[in-house]
Structure formats: C-alpha cells, structure tokens
Design a protein around this motif. Sequence first.
Motif, short mmCIF file in Angstrom:
data_model
loop_
_atom_site.label_atom_id
_atom_site.label_comp_id
_atom_site.label_asym_id
_atom_site.label_seq_id
_atom_site.Cartn_x
_atom_site.Cartn_y
_atom_site.Cartn_z
N GLU A 1 -43.76 -92.79 -31.54
CA GLU A 1 -43.34 -93.92 -32.38
C GLU A 1 -43.66 -93.66 -33.85
OE1 GLU A 1 -43.66 -97.53 -29.08
OE2 GLU A 1 -45.37 -97.14 -30.40
N LEU B 1 -35.22 -95.23 -22.50
CA LEU B 1 -36.37 -95.38 -23.39
C LEU B 1 -35.95 -95.10 -24.83
CD1 LEU B 1 -39.05 -93.39 -21.35
CD2 LEU B 1 -38.94 -95.87 -21.58
N ILE C 1 -37.58 -93.21 -26.67
CA ILE C 1 -38.09 -91.86 -26.90
C ILE C 1 -37.65 -90.96 -25.76
CG2 ILE C 1 -40.09 -92.55 -28.28
CD1 ILE C 1 -41.78 -92.61 -25.84
N VAL D 1 -47.03 -91.87 -26.54
CA VAL D 1 -46.07 -92.88 -27.00
C VAL D 1 -46.36 -93.25 -28.45
CG1 VAL D 1 -45.31 -95.27 -26.71
CG2 VAL D 1 -45.55 -93.79 -24.71
N GLU D 2 -47.63 -93.41 -28.79
CA GLU D 2 -48.00 -93.74 -30.17
C GLU D 2 -47.54 -92.63 -31.12
OE1 GLU D 2 -52.20 -94.24 -30.00
OE2 GLU D 2 -52.11 -96.14 -28.90
N THR E 1 -43.21 -99.20 -24.16
CA THR E 1 -42.16 -99.21 -25.19
C THR E 1 -41.32 -100.49 -25.15
OG1 THR E 1 -40.62 -98.05 -23.70
CG2 THR E 1 -41.97 -96.69 -25.18
N ASN E 2 -41.74 -101.45 -24.29
CA ASN E 2 -41.01 -102.72 -24.17
C ASN E 2 -39.53 -102.48 -23.86
OD1 ASN E 2 -43.26 -104.49 -24.83
ND2 ASN E 2 -43.07 -103.73 -26.93
N SER E 3 -39.28 -101.58 -22.93
CA SER E 3 -37.91 -101.23 -22.53
C SER E 3 -37.55 -101.95 -21.24
CB SER E 3 -37.78 -99.72 -22.36
OG SER E 3 -38.12 -99.05 -23.56
N LEU F 1 -44.11 -96.07 -19.08
CA LEU F 1 -43.38 -95.86 -20.33
C LEU F 1 -42.50 -97.05 -20.68
CD1 LEU F 1 -42.65 -92.15 -19.61
CD2 LEU F 1 -43.80 -92.95 -21.67
#
Length: 329
Positions: free
Chosen positions: A110, A289, A291, A106-107, A145-147, A141
């Motif tokens: 982003e 998401l 991503i 994820v990093e 990702t604050n989704s 995830l």
Amino acid sequence: MLPVVGITMGDAAGVGPEIIVKALGDPQLHETCRPLVIGDAKMLERAKAQLGSDLHIAAISEAEEARYEPNTINCLDLDLLPADLPLGQISPAAGDAAFRYIKKAVELAEQGLIQAICTAPLNKEALQKGGHKYPGHTEILADLTNSADVFMMLTAPGLRVIHVTTHVGLIDAVRKITPDRVYKVIRAAYDTLRRAGISAPKIAVCGINPHAGENGLFGNGEEEEKIVPAVGKARAEGIDAVGPLPADTLFFRARRGDFDIVVAMYHDQGHGPIKVLGLEAGVNISIGLPIIRTSVDHGTAFDIAGKGIADELSLKEAVRQAVELAPRN
C-alpha cells in the motif's frame, strides 16, 4: 527498474524458509525482480545451514535498506520467532508470525515499497491457534485490504481454474453458489485474462451435479437456478462463456486448448485437476485485490520440513507470475 516482490515466509515450522533459500539461490530469478523476504532472518539462516548454501542473509529493519546484490537474500526481519522453533509441528507462535508477515507485506504494498506479494505456505491450524480466525491467505488478504469480492485462481501447465467457492464444506458451498456470485467470477476471469493479453478469453463453466445435472436428472435444478442465468448475463455482455458443462470431461477439454479458463464451483472440483498436473508447477493467484498476490499451490509439508528435499519450483513459478502481473513504475 525491476519490480520488488515481497516474499512472505509463511509458517516457519514448515518448508517455507527452505524453499525461499533454494529459490533465491537461482541467479535467473534475480534478473527478473528484486526479491524482498518478509519474515525472520534467523529462520533463513537455519535453512541456509541445513542446505549448505553460501548465500548471504542480509537482515534489515526497513524495506528501503535493501541492497539487491549478488548472492544475497534481503530479509525484512520482524524477529518474531525463537531460533530453536521446532520444525514440522503446529506452533501458535509460528501461526501468529505467518499472519504478521502478510500484514507487513500488505502495508508495504500500500506504501508502494513493493509491487507484488508472493506467499510461502501457512498452516491453517497454527494460524487459528495463533489467534487469527481465517480459513487461509485469500481471506486474510481480503480482510486486510477491505476487498469484498476476491477469487482464487490456480494455474498449472496448460490449465487455469478460478473458483466460485473455496474453503467451505460442500453443502455450504452449494448454498453459497448464486447467479450473482457465478457472474462475478466469470467477469473477473474475463477481465484478468484480458489484462494478461488474451483478447477474447474462452471461459468454460462447470456444473454442480454429475453431468451438469443432465437436464434435471441429477440434483434439484441447481444448474438452471444458479449457473444458467449467470452465463446468460455474461454472454449478453459479449463474454465468450459456455456452461454449465460436465466437470468430468471439461478439464480435459480445457487442457487440450478448447478453453482459456475453467470456472469451478467448489474447492475440490477445481483443485483436484490442478494438483494432478503437478504441485511443483502449480500457482495460486488472488483475483480482485488492489495488490498483486501469488502463492505456491502446496502446503507447509511438515513431514519433510528441515530435510532439505522440499521442491522450490512452485515458488519460483509464483514469483515469475507475480513479476508478470506487477505494475511497472
């Protein structure tokens, strides 16, 4: 330039390392993307030895160090696990590592260093024993990702399914089904298929009860309360959605070509038909998401880990779909 797809190793006590080595041994896959494995290089080395592969495992410490050369697997080596990690067993260390691989991916996404994430399977019990209280990849995830609204879409040859609820018990699932949630799933399905090039997606919505309640004969009016308003709202916006329809015939109709996607109300309603069509070709796609994330649609297969017989086709298909959805620079 070909997109970089970050492939997380999943639970290394399972078949993840094996299917990664097998899949990345296919030259055609490297013609479509630049695969970067995020995991433990020593686990890939062990899988390579078990399979008798002649691929080179290039352990790197930063994504920018990857050199996408023939017969090479680039592994961003987090070095979290012992070389003698027992295969086919629940391991808190492997569960924790699986989480950390995802967090790193994820990093990287982003930061724009990878364009999509493709995940090998993790083990939910090991994940939780490793200190991470999530039901699965989708929830991890969403949190990282604050989704707020993330949905699970499964694909198999001739069939797409998106879920209103997933990893909850059946009684809880019925409680969690609301008109707003059903509408959001229909909308997400429509938007996703439009982006995939289907100009006017045909969306079928399952009922909850047998025969979709059959006008109140079965259940307690759940279809009228929870599904009908959502379908009506979607149709008012010009979305070609129909339902609630009986699930026992709907999946046959969808595979016949009557619909582009099915909205399933709960986990087994949607997962069962996909898995009957073949685990080796099933793919899990997270919708909602920021991503791109795809995944194999099978588990860690502890019973065959290390035997060299795990099928890599689902992983290859997941990578292929990640490439199709990935943004181009």
